[in-house]
Scaffold this active site. Structure first.
Site, PDB file in Angstrom:
ATOM      1  N   SER A  50    -125.233 -46.827  12.009  1.00  0.00           N
ATOM      2  CA  SER A  50    -124.615 -47.408  10.814  1.00  0.00           C
ATOM      3  C   SER A  50    -124.743 -48.936  10.816  1.00  0.00           C
ATOM      4  O   SER A  50    -125.851 -49.454  10.812  1.00  0.00           O
ATOM      5  CB  SER A  50    -123.161 -46.945  10.727  1.00  0.00           C
ATOM      6  OG  SER A  50    -122.611 -47.222   9.465  1.00  0.00           O
ATOM      7  N   ASP A 137    -124.329 -36.372   5.870  1.00  0.00           N
ATOM      8  CA  ASP A 137    -123.970 -37.794   5.844  1.00  0.00           C
ATOM      9  C   ASP A 137    -123.886 -38.266   4.402  1.00  0.00           C
ATOM     10  O   ASP A 137    -124.903 -38.374   3.713  1.00  0.00           O
ATOM     11  CB  ASP A 137    -125.032 -38.593   6.599  1.00  0.00           C
ATOM     12  CG  ASP A 137    -124.686 -40.066   6.739  1.00  0.00           C
ATOM     13  OD1 ASP A 137    -123.788 -40.546   6.017  1.00  0.00           O
ATOM     14  OD2 ASP A 137    -125.315 -40.747   7.570  1.00  0.00           O
ATOM     15  N   HIS A 169    -121.885 -38.556   9.277  1.00  0.00           N
ATOM     16  CA  HIS A 169    -122.226 -39.954   9.578  1.00  0.00           C
ATOM     17  C   HIS A 169    -121.711 -40.261  10.976  1.00  0.00           C
ATOM     18  O   HIS A 169    -120.529 -40.568  11.172  1.00  0.00           O
ATOM     19  CB  HIS A 169    -121.575 -40.870   8.543  1.00  0.00           C
ATOM     20  CG  HIS A 169    -122.040 -42.297   8.638  1.00  0.00           C
ATOM     21  ND1 HIS A 169    -123.296 -42.700   8.252  1.00  0.00           N
ATOM     22  CD2 HIS A 169    -121.406 -43.412   9.065  1.00  0.00           C
ATOM     23  CE1 HIS A 169    -123.411 -43.998   8.433  1.00  0.00           C
ATOM     24  NE2 HIS A 169    -122.291 -44.457   8.935  1.00  0.00           N
TER      25      HIS A 169
END
Length: 405
Positions: A50, A137, A169
Site C-alpha cells: 500500500s 482488494d 488489501h
C-alpha cells in the site's frame, strides 16, 4: 472498502480502516537494542504494501542505480498522486477522477532524470519486479495496480504480476493472521497454502531455498534519527525505532538486503511486530542469506494513519532523491553496505531492439495495425503509419509485450 462518507474517504487516503488488534506471541526474536552494522551486501531490493508499496516504487525509480528489483503489494505507478491528496484519494486509490496515464508518468520520470532529481530509468531495464493485487482488494482499484505493471514493462523491467488471488488489501503470507479476503488490522492475510512471499523472492532472486521452520537470527532495534536529514525522525513522520532481521550467516558472509515497508495502520507503534512476525520474510532470510530491513513510520499532522509519504503530506519532494523519507531509508541501506552501493549481481540481459518496417512488425506479431496506424503489441505504444516505408524499433520485455526502444 468503498468511500461512502468523508471519514471513510480519509481512511482510504491514508490506507486502511481501523480495527482492533489481537496481539499474539511472536515467533520473531525479541528485539535487541543496537546499531545498523556493516555487512557484505551483494544486492539490494525493496518491497512494500500500500503506502509502503508506493514508497517502494519511488525508491526503486529514484534510486534505480542502487535498488535492483522490487516486490509491491497493491499500489500504483510512480508519483500517481502528483503532490495532491484529492488525486491520491480519487484517482490513485479509487478512480473517480482522471489520473495520469503510465505514458505521462514515464515521461515525467525521464524529465526528472534529465534534471538529476532521480536516477536514469534506463536502469530499470531488466530489473525483476513482482506485483500483487488481491481480488477482494477494494482499497486500491485493480486498474491502478495495472498502471504500475504497464509503467514497469514500458521501461523494460521483467514483471511478474499476481492478480488472481482472492485477497483483501493486505500483505499475504502462509502464516498470516487474517483470513484471505480480509481488509483489517494487522493487514497480514493467509490465503490457503499459497505463498506469495516465496513467489516474490523467487522472481527477484531467480530461485530460493525453502523457508526455515524456526528462526536462528537476531532482530536489531536501532534509532532511525541518525539516518534522517536533520536528525529528527518525528519531524518527517518516522518512528524513533527501526528494525533489521539479521540471519546468523550474514554476520560473517555475503548476503542480500531486502528493505520492507509497512502499510498504513501497520507501523510498529500501533501493531507491534505483526508484519515482522507474520510476513514470512525472516523465514526465507535464514535460508537464503538475506537481511531484512524494516524502517518505520509514525503519525504526524496530515498523516494520522501512519502512512509513508506518497502524496506529499510531509514534503513536496517526496518522490525525488531528496525526499526526506527516501533519503533516510537510503542512508540506512548505505550504512549497512559500508557507505557504498552494494555489489551488482548478475541480472538478465536487456532485450535487444528490433528495427524493421511497421508492416514487418505486424506480420511478425510485434505490433498490430488499426485504421492505418501501428501499435506495439502489449504496450499499445504508437509506432506511426502502417506501411513498408515507416520503420520503428521495439524490444520485447515480457511474453507478447513490446515497447519502443
Amino acid at each position: 472498502m468503498r468511500l461512502r462518507n468523508a471519514f471513510l474517504v480519509l481512511a482510504a487516503a491514508t490506507g486502511l480502516a481501523a480495527a482492533s488488534l489481537s496481539m499474539s506471541t511472536a515467533a520473531v526474536p525479541a528485539p535487541q537494542p543496537g546499531g545498523l552494522g556493516r555487512y557484505d551486501i551483494t544486492g539490494t531490493y525493496v518491497s512494500g504494501l500500500s503506502s509502503g508499496g508506493y514508497l517502494a516504487n519511488q525508491l526503486h525509480v529514484a534510486y534505480s542505480g542502487l535498488f535492483q528489483g522490487a516486490g509491491i503489494f497493491s499500489a500504483g505507478a510512480y508519483d500517481c498522486a502528483q503532490n495532491n491528496l484529492n488525486t491520491a484519494l480519487y484517482a490513485c486509490m479509487d478512480t473517480y477522477q482522471v489520473r495520469k496515464t503510465p505514458a505521462e508518468l514515464e515521461q515525467l520520470t525521464r524529465n526528472r532524470a534529465a534534471a538529476g532529481s532521480v536516477d536514469s530509468p534506463q536502469n530499470l531495464a531488466g530489473d525483476p519486479v513482482w506485483l500483487f493485487h488481491g481480488g477482494a482488494d477494494q482499497t486500491v482499484d485493480r486498474v491502478v495496480n495495472d498502471d504500475l505493471a504497464t509503467y514497469y514493462r514500458d521501461f523494460g523491467a521483467r514483471v511478474a504480476y499476481n492478480n488472481t488471488t482472492a485477497a483483501g488489501h493486505a500483505w499475504v503470507s502462509p502464516i498470516g493472521s487474517n483470513s484471505c479476503g480480509s481488509t483489517s488490522s494487522p493487514y497480514v492475510n493467509k490465503c490457503g497454502t499459497s505463498d506469495p512471499v516465496g513467489e516474490m523472492l523467487g522472481h527477484l532472486f531467480g530461485q530460493v531455498n525453502p523457508a526455515a521452520s524456526a528462526l536462528s537470527g537476531k532482530l536489531v532495534q536501532f534509532d532511525q534519527s541518525g539516518y534522517v536529514p536533520g536528525g529528527n525522525a518525528a519531524a518527517v513522520s518516522m518512528g524513533r525505532e527501526g528494525f533489521a532481521y539479521v540471519p546468523r550467516a550474514c554476520e560473517t558472509g555475503p548476503c542480500k538486503l531486502m528493505v520492507t515497508l509497512h502499510g498504513c495502520y501497520q507501523y510498529y507503534g500501533l501493531v507491534g511486530n505483526a508484519l515482522m512476525d507474520k510476513g514470512y520474510l525472516n523465514e526465507y532470510a535464514d535460508t537464503n542469506n538475506m537481511i531484512v530491513l524494516y524502517p518505520q513510520v509514525t503519525t504526524m499532522a496530515g498523516n494520522p494513519r501512519g502512512c509513508w509519504d506518497w502524496w506529499g503530506y510531509q514534503s513536496a519532494q517526496y518522490a525525488l532523491k531528496t525526499g526526506p523519507q527516501m533519503t533516510a531509508v537510503v542512508n540506512m541501506v548505505k550504512a549497512m553496505s559500508g557507505g557504498q552501493p552494494p555489489t551488482t549481481t548478475t541480472t538478465q540481459p536487456v532485450p535487444e531492439c528490433v528495427t524493421a518496417s511497421n508492416y514487418a512488425h505486424t506480420t511478425a506479431g510485434r505490433a498490430y495495425a488499426v485504421a492505418g496506424q501501428t501499435y506495439a503489441t502489449g504496450s499499445g505504444q504508437a509506432l506511426g503509419l502502417w506501411n513498408t516505408f515507416t520503420s520503428s524499433s521495439v524490444r520485447q520485455t515480457s511474453p507478447n509485450y513490446w515497447v519502443k526502444c
